[in-house]
Design a protein around this motif. Structure first.
Motif, mmCIF file in Angstrom:
data_model
loop_
_atom_site.group_PDB
_atom_site.id
_atom_site.type_symbol
_atom_site.label_atom_id
_atom_site.label_comp_id
_atom_site.label_asym_id
_atom_site.label_seq_id
_atom_site.Cartn_x
_atom_site.Cartn_y
_atom_site.Cartn_z
ATOM 1 N N THR A 269 0.807 -1.215 0.000
ATOM 2 C CA THR A 269 0.000 0.000 0.000
ATOM 3 C C THR A 269 0.841 1.265 0.000
ATOM 4 O OG1 THR A 269 -0.107 0.221 2.416
ATOM 5 C CG2 THR A 269 -1.749 -1.219 1.364
ATOM 6 N N ARG A 283 10.247 6.418 -4.841
ATOM 7 C CA ARG A 283 9.318 7.492 -5.183
ATOM 8 C C ARG A 283 9.585 8.007 -6.594
ATOM 9 N NH1 ARG A 283 10.536 8.928 0.205
ATOM 10 N NH2 ARG A 283 11.987 10.538 -0.507
ATOM 11 N N GLU A 286 8.420 5.516 -9.177
ATOM 12 C CA GLU A 286 7.001 5.265 -8.971
ATOM 13 C C GLU A 286 6.728 3.874 -8.407
ATOM 14 O OE1 GLU A 286 4.404 6.402 -12.156
ATOM 15 O OE2 GLU A 286 5.247 8.411 -12.302
ATOM 16 N N ARG A 311 1.986 6.237 -10.900
ATOM 17 C CA ARG A 311 1.195 7.460 -10.807
ATOM 18 C C ARG A 311 0.954 8.123 -12.155
ATOM 19 N NH1 ARG A 311 5.261 8.087 -7.124
ATOM 20 N NH2 ARG A 311 6.224 9.766 -8.371
ATOM 21 N N TYR A 352 -7.267 11.388 -10.065
ATOM 22 C CA TYR A 352 -6.979 11.263 -8.635
ATOM 23 C C TYR A 352 -5.684 10.482 -8.436
ATOM 24 C CZ TYR A 352 -11.886 12.564 -8.171
ATOM 25 O OH TYR A 352 -13.087 13.216 -8.256
ATOM 26 N N GLN A 353 -4.880 10.892 -7.466
ATOM 27 C CA GLN A 353 -3.677 10.166 -7.103
ATOM 28 C C GLN A 353 -3.948 9.299 -5.875
ATOM 29 O OE1 GLN A 353 -0.774 9.805 -8.588
ATOM 30 N NE2 GLN A 353 -1.348 11.158 -10.292
ATOM 31 N N VAL A 354 -3.435 8.090 -5.901
ATOM 32 C CA VAL A 354 -3.595 7.174 -4.776
ATOM 33 C C VAL A 354 -2.753 7.660 -3.605
ATOM 34 C CG1 VAL A 354 -3.157 4.833 -3.964
ATOM 35 C CG2 VAL A 354 -4.091 5.217 -6.263
ATOM 36 N N LYS A 355 -3.379 7.775 -2.443
ATOM 37 C CA LYS A 355 -2.686 8.184 -1.228
ATOM 38 C C LYS A 355 -3.050 7.223 -0.099
ATOM 39 C CE LYS A 355 -2.870 13.107 -2.474
ATOM 40 N NZ LYS A 355 -3.362 14.451 -2.076
ATOM 41 N N PRO A 356 -2.155 7.051 0.901
ATOM 42 C CA PRO A 356 -2.484 6.174 2.020
ATOM 43 C C PRO A 356 -3.755 6.626 2.727
ATOM 44 C CG PRO A 356 -0.150 6.717 2.042
ATOM 45 C CD PRO A 356 -0.782 7.596 0.999
ATOM 46 N N THR A 358 -5.816 6.885 6.086
ATOM 47 C CA THR A 358 -5.469 6.910 7.504
ATOM 48 C C THR A 358 -6.682 7.287 8.353
ATOM 49 O OG1 THR A 358 -4.794 9.237 7.355
ATOM 50 C CG2 THR A 358 -3.091 7.570 7.001
ATOM 51 N N GLU A 371 -6.833 -0.172 4.321
ATOM 52 C CA GLU A 371 -6.807 0.108 2.884
ATOM 53 C C GLU A 371 -7.758 -0.809 2.127
ATOM 54 O OE1 GLU A 371 -4.652 2.012 0.774
ATOM 55 O OE2 GLU A 371 -3.756 3.150 2.401
ATOM 56 N N ARG A 391 -12.750 10.775 -1.699
ATOM 57 C CA ARG A 391 -12.366 11.502 -0.479
ATOM 58 C C ARG A 391 -13.056 10.947 0.774
ATOM 59 N NH1 ARG A 391 -12.783 15.300 -4.580
ATOM 60 N NH2 ARG A 391 -10.846 16.437 -5.026
#
Length: 420
Positions: A269, A283, A286, A311, A352-356, A358, A371, A391
């Motif tokens: 993840t 990073r 990618e 990404r 949209y970018q995949v983000k962790p 939380t 996740e 979101r």
């Protein structure tokens, strides 16, 4: 060639099967099975959306081989042909638009939430780390006879998958599930024919592959999702993974998808763990696991896919141009944008970018289950004909999961105990 030109190239597997482009939808758990383990109409709707969205190879979420061993509530289960009509409807939608769709077959082993199954089993009775023991029970060690039974179950399930009209199968050998547990010296402490040395720890996955191959024949694709490493001290290492890659290639596996991590160290993840912090080189390139793919490419000619971290179209194309991989795997991005492959092939970038995901609660944020459940919720929305919610709050997702697990537990109690 432009990035979209690279991604649009067809790819031919060694057995002659052609994938129309280089974009692979990696498995995500949908939990859209009914109470009997049959696929629902929502699954067909979801996979029709991905087929229409332009993906070349679509791998389903984990389908279990034993109704007594679910990984999450709502798993599809294939033990025999009893759900054939529903499976055929799913396969018909999933393989439309010249899409290859492979069913990922799985057994969770000990990686199943408390209360979901009557008991959990694993290669050895190794508990989870202390902060996760409230969520996962210590498993019972499988007997040798039960190991053989599970191998047979994988083979029978693969035969049903082929009959239903899917175009391939994938063994889930990653992310801490049963096959991954057998491979790991941390989770497999056996001293019989199924453990004790790296060679014996590999026997289970190779036996599963042989049972499936005997069931489906030489021309039907069989792939595997395999950890590059578990990212746990004392666990499955890169060296053992490379040896496993060699053994699977020698056995005739058609495609190897490279990932990594477990619920205890969810590297797949992108979440930082105490054992494997995110690196600047990762990073920049990618993909989380491209460096391992480069090592694997040096030792086998088997087609490779890397999933995790991509990404941009340029990053995906560069991974293919490098020769390290033949296809790129996307998962979470397709839960937010099911038509993303078509966008990429038109020269557009993800919206949209995949983000962790939380919650602010450290113990929960370390768990891969957060996740999984957040993205599962997005898949259910697509399956119901609704747009995703990129979101949505992670805390809200965990609250819904906790309520659902309590509800399932209450339903299983005898009537005379529910009131108390």
């Amino acid at each position: 060639m432009t990035p979209q030109d690279v991604l649009a190239q067809p790819f031919t597997l060694p057995n002659g099967v052609v994938v129309k482009n280089r974009i692979c939808k990696s498995a995500m758990s949908e939990t859209l099975g009914d109470s009997a383990g049959a696929p629902t109409a929502q699954l067909a709707h979801l996979y029709q959306a991905w087929a229409d969205g332009g993906v070349g190879l679509c791998v389903t979420g984990n389908v279990m081989i034993d109704h007594r061993a679910l990984g999450e509530p709502g798993n599809v289960v294939i033990e025999d042909a009893r759900h054939m009509a529903a499976l055929k409807a799913w396969a018909k939608a999933a393989t439309s638009n010249q899409t290859q769709c492979w069913v990922q077959l799985n057994h969770p082993g000990k990686q199943s939430p408390k209360g979901l199954n009557a008991q959990t089993v694993a290669p050895s009775a190794v508990p989870f780390r202390p902060d996760l023991q409230a969520f996962f029970a210590t498993p019972r060690e499988l007997t040798a006879a039960q190991v053989l039974e599970l191998i047979d179950r994988f083979g029978r399930a693969a035969a049903v998958v082929k009959k239903a009209g899917f175009t391939g199968v994938q063994i889930h050998g990653a992310h801490g599930y049963l096959v991954s547990q057998f491979l790991s010296p941390l989770h497999n402490l056996r001293s019989d024919d199924w453990g004790g040395t790296p060679e014996k720890r590999r026997r289970f996955v190779l036996a599963v592959y042989r049972a499936m191959r005997e069931a489906v024949g030489a021309g039907f694709p069989i792939g595997i999702k395999l950890n590059s490493a578990d990212f746990q001290r004392g666990g499955f290492s890169e060296e053992e993974s490379l040896d496993t890659v060699r053994a699977l290639a020698d056995a005739g596996i058609d495609l190897i998808e490279i990932s990594g991590g477990t619920y205890e160290a969810p590297a797949m993840t992108g979440v930082k763990t105490r054992d494997e912090p995110a690196k600047a080189s990762t990073r920049q390139r990618e993909s989380y696991f491209l460096a391992f793919a480069e090592k694997a490419r040096k030792v086998v000619k088997t087609p490779l896919v890397v999933t995790g971290g991509f990404r941009t179209a340029a990053g995906m194309a560069q991974a293919i141009r490098s020769g390290a991989v033949d296809m790129v795997g996307l998962a979470r991005a397709l839960a937010m944008e099911p038509d993303l492959p078509n966008r990429l092939l038109e020269g557009k970038e993800p919206v949209y970018q995949v983000k962790p995901i939380t919650t602010g609660i450290k113990a929960i944020d370390k768990m891969g289950i957060l996740e999984i459940n957040w993205y599962t919720g997005q898949l259910k929305r697509i399956g119901n004909g609704q747009p995703p919610r990129p979101r949505e709050s992670g805390l809200w997702v965990i609250a819904k999961l906790a309520w659902h697990m309590v509800f399932i537990g209450k339903k299983r109690l005898p009537n005379k105990l529910r009131a108390g």
